[in-house]
Write a protein that holds these residues in place. Structure first.
Motif, mmCIF file in Angstrom:
data_model
loop_
_atom_site.group_PDB
_atom_site.id
_atom_site.type_symbol
_atom_site.label_atom_id
_atom_site.label_comp_id
_atom_site.label_asym_id
_atom_site.label_seq_id
_atom_site.Cartn_x
_atom_site.Cartn_y
_atom_site.Cartn_z
ATOM 1 N N LEU A 109 0.846 -1.204 0.000
ATOM 2 C CA LEU A 109 0.000 0.000 0.000
ATOM 3 C C LEU A 109 0.883 1.256 0.000
ATOM 4 O O LEU A 109 1.975 1.225 0.517
ATOM 5 C CB LEU A 109 -0.894 -0.003 1.243
ATOM 6 C CG LEU A 109 -1.939 -1.117 1.263
ATOM 7 C CD1 LEU A 109 -2.640 -1.157 2.621
ATOM 8 C CD2 LEU A 109 -2.938 -0.946 0.150
ATOM 9 N N SER A 119 6.557 2.830 5.020
ATOM 10 C CA SER A 119 6.621 4.277 5.219
ATOM 11 C C SER A 119 6.611 4.972 3.864
ATOM 12 O O SER A 119 7.174 4.478 2.898
ATOM 13 C CB SER A 119 7.892 4.643 5.966
ATOM 14 O OG SER A 119 9.005 4.134 5.288
ATOM 15 N N SER A 120 5.973 6.129 3.843
ATOM 16 C CA SER A 120 5.835 6.857 2.588
ATOM 17 C C SER A 120 7.180 7.400 2.129
ATOM 18 O O SER A 120 8.104 7.584 2.906
ATOM 19 C CB SER A 120 4.856 7.999 2.790
ATOM 20 O OG SER A 120 4.991 8.916 1.751
ATOM 21 N N ARG A 153 17.788 5.832 3.069
ATOM 22 C CA ARG A 153 16.569 6.015 3.852
ATOM 23 C C ARG A 153 16.034 4.678 4.366
ATOM 24 O O ARG A 153 16.100 3.661 3.697
ATOM 25 C CB ARG A 153 15.516 6.772 3.056
ATOM 26 C CG ARG A 153 14.630 5.910 2.185
ATOM 27 C CD ARG A 153 13.693 6.814 1.429
ATOM 28 N NE ARG A 153 12.588 6.075 0.858
ATOM 29 C CZ ARG A 153 12.693 5.277 -0.182
ATOM 30 N NH1 ARG A 153 13.862 5.085 -0.736
ATOM 31 N NH2 ARG A 153 11.635 4.634 -0.649
ATOM 32 N N ASP A 193 3.733 -1.323 -7.242
ATOM 33 C CA ASP A 193 3.371 -0.512 -8.408
ATOM 34 C C ASP A 193 4.614 -0.091 -9.179
ATOM 35 O O ASP A 193 4.650 -0.151 -10.395
ATOM 36 C CB ASP A 193 2.537 0.721 -7.985
ATOM 37 C CG ASP A 193 3.196 1.520 -6.886
ATOM 38 O OD1 ASP A 193 4.096 0.977 -6.208
ATOM 39 O OD2 ASP A 193 2.837 2.688 -6.687
ATOM 40 N N VAL A 200 9.135 0.090 -8.958
ATOM 41 C CA VAL A 200 10.430 -0.068 -8.295
ATOM 42 C C VAL A 200 11.311 1.074 -8.784
ATOM 43 O O VAL A 200 11.553 1.207 -9.983
ATOM 44 C CB VAL A 200 11.092 -1.432 -8.598
ATOM 45 C CG1 VAL A 200 12.416 -1.550 -7.836
ATOM 46 C CG2 VAL A 200 10.173 -2.577 -8.203
ATOM 47 N N GLY A 234 14.532 0.898 -5.227
ATOM 48 C CA GLY A 234 14.498 -0.515 -4.841
ATOM 49 C C GLY A 234 14.556 -0.735 -3.340
ATOM 50 O O GLY A 234 14.462 -1.868 -2.865
ATOM 51 N N ASP A 286 0.535 8.209 -7.145
ATOM 52 C CA ASP A 286 0.091 9.581 -6.849
ATOM 53 C C ASP A 286 1.146 10.649 -7.074
ATOM 54 O O ASP A 286 2.342 10.371 -7.111
ATOM 55 C CB ASP A 286 -0.330 9.665 -5.377
ATOM 56 C CG ASP A 286 0.885 9.609 -4.438
ATOM 57 O OD1 ASP A 286 1.681 8.663 -4.560
ATOM 58 O OD2 ASP A 286 1.043 10.534 -3.624
HETATM 59 C C1 PRP Z 1 6.324 4.421 -3.671
HETATM 60 C C2 PRP Z 1 5.904 3.264 -4.560
HETATM 61 C C3 PRP Z 1 6.794 2.153 -4.101
HETATM 62 C C4 PRP Z 1 8.053 2.864 -3.632
HETATM 63 C C5 PRP Z 1 9.112 2.710 -4.670
HETATM 64 O O1 PRP Z 1 5.605 4.299 -2.485
HETATM 65 O O2 PRP Z 1 4.549 2.959 -4.405
HETATM 66 O O3 PRP Z 1 6.239 1.423 -3.025
HETATM 67 O O4 PRP Z 1 7.711 4.250 -3.473
HETATM 68 O O5 PRP Z 1 10.252 3.437 -4.337
HETATM 69 P P1 PRP Z 1 11.647 2.807 -4.008
HETATM 70 O O6 PRP Z 1 11.923 1.714 -4.997
HETATM 71 O O7 PRP Z 1 12.588 3.998 -4.201
HETATM 72 O O8 PRP Z 1 11.655 2.335 -2.599
HETATM 73 P P2 PRP Z 1 5.368 5.492 -1.458
HETATM 74 O O9 PRP Z 1 6.304 5.315 -0.313
HETATM 75 O O10 PRP Z 1 5.395 6.800 -2.193
HETATM 76 O O11 PRP Z 1 3.909 5.227 -0.905
HETATM 77 P P3 PRP Z 1 2.522 4.966 -1.654
HETATM 78 O O12 PRP Z 1 2.624 3.591 -2.286
HETATM 79 O O13 PRP Z 1 1.555 5.015 -0.526
HETATM 80 O O14 PRP Z 1 2.280 6.049 -2.666
#
Ligand code: PRP
Length: 182
Positions: free
Chosen positions: A43, A69-70, A79, A101, A103, A106, A160
């Motif tokens: 999510l 975490s967002s 992070r 959704d 990558v 990662g 989003d």
């Molecule tokens: C976004 C996306 C992935 C993640 C990918 O989620 O939905 O889960 O970032 O990024 P990364 O590969 O750099 O880790 P987000 O944390 O924005 O939350 P959301 O899915 O609630 O929009």
């Protein structure tokens, strides 16, 4: 307030549908001997993709969700990814498919897989609708990828911009005309 932006269509709803059909054929074949597949959506971004995916998977599935975490303001490679909502069910000895959704660096998928592996599933595979390989900061790739995309700011189909545009039925690319005009 959010800066004015426009959205250019990048991947149509029809192209997404067609790709999901192809991917589901591969998934069904990879999990041919599976009695029950636990499909785990991350999510919030995966909620549209997982809904279409499970309806195309004519096999015995259970749906569960994890929330990490967002992305927030933190773009640094180091992070930390925190679990905001854990799975409802157990996965030990089960066959699991994690649905993402997109990558990007990662870090999210890498952290989630590390956590889920520690729970000893029988089989653990991943699917991501979108992949931005040029942004990768970890050594990770989903088992199945819908579309590889360039380093563009995308929205729609669950993804989003400041919590907006998740409900677009296609993947769009965000542009900021004022910035472009200088
Ligand atoms: C976004 C996306 C992935 C993640 C990918 O989620 O939905 O889960 O970032 O990024 P990364 O590969 O750099 O880790 P987000 O944390 O924005 O939350 P959301 O899915 O609630 O929009």
């Amino acid at each position: 307030m959010t800066q004015a932006y426009v959205i250019d269509k990048m991947i149509s709803a029809k192209a997404i549908d067609a790709r999901i059909e192809e991917l589901c054929r591969e998934i069904k074949s990879a999990f041919a001997s599976t009695e029950k597949l636990i499909v785990v959506g991350l999510l919030r971004g995966s909620f549209v993709f997982i809904a279409d995916l499970v309806r195309e998977l004519d096999m015995n599935v259970e749906v569960d969700f994890l929330e990490t975490s967002s992305y927030g303001d933190s773009m640094q490679s180091s992070r930390e990814v925190r679990i905001l909502k854990d799975l409802r069910g157990e996965i030990e000895g089960q066959d699991v498919l994690v649905v993402e959704d997109i990558v990007d660096t990662g870090h999210t998928l890498s952290h989630v897989l590390q956590l889920l592996r520690s729970r000893k599933p029988r089989k653990l595979e991943t699917i991501a609708l979108l992949d931005k390989p040029s942004r990768r900061e970890t050594d990770i790739r989903a088992t199945w990828t819908g579309f590889e995309i360039p380093d563009e700011f995308v929205v729609g189909y669950g993804i989003d911009y400041a919590q907006r545009n998740r409900n677009l039925p296609f993947i769009g690319c965000v542009r900021f005309p004022e910035a472009e005009a200088g």
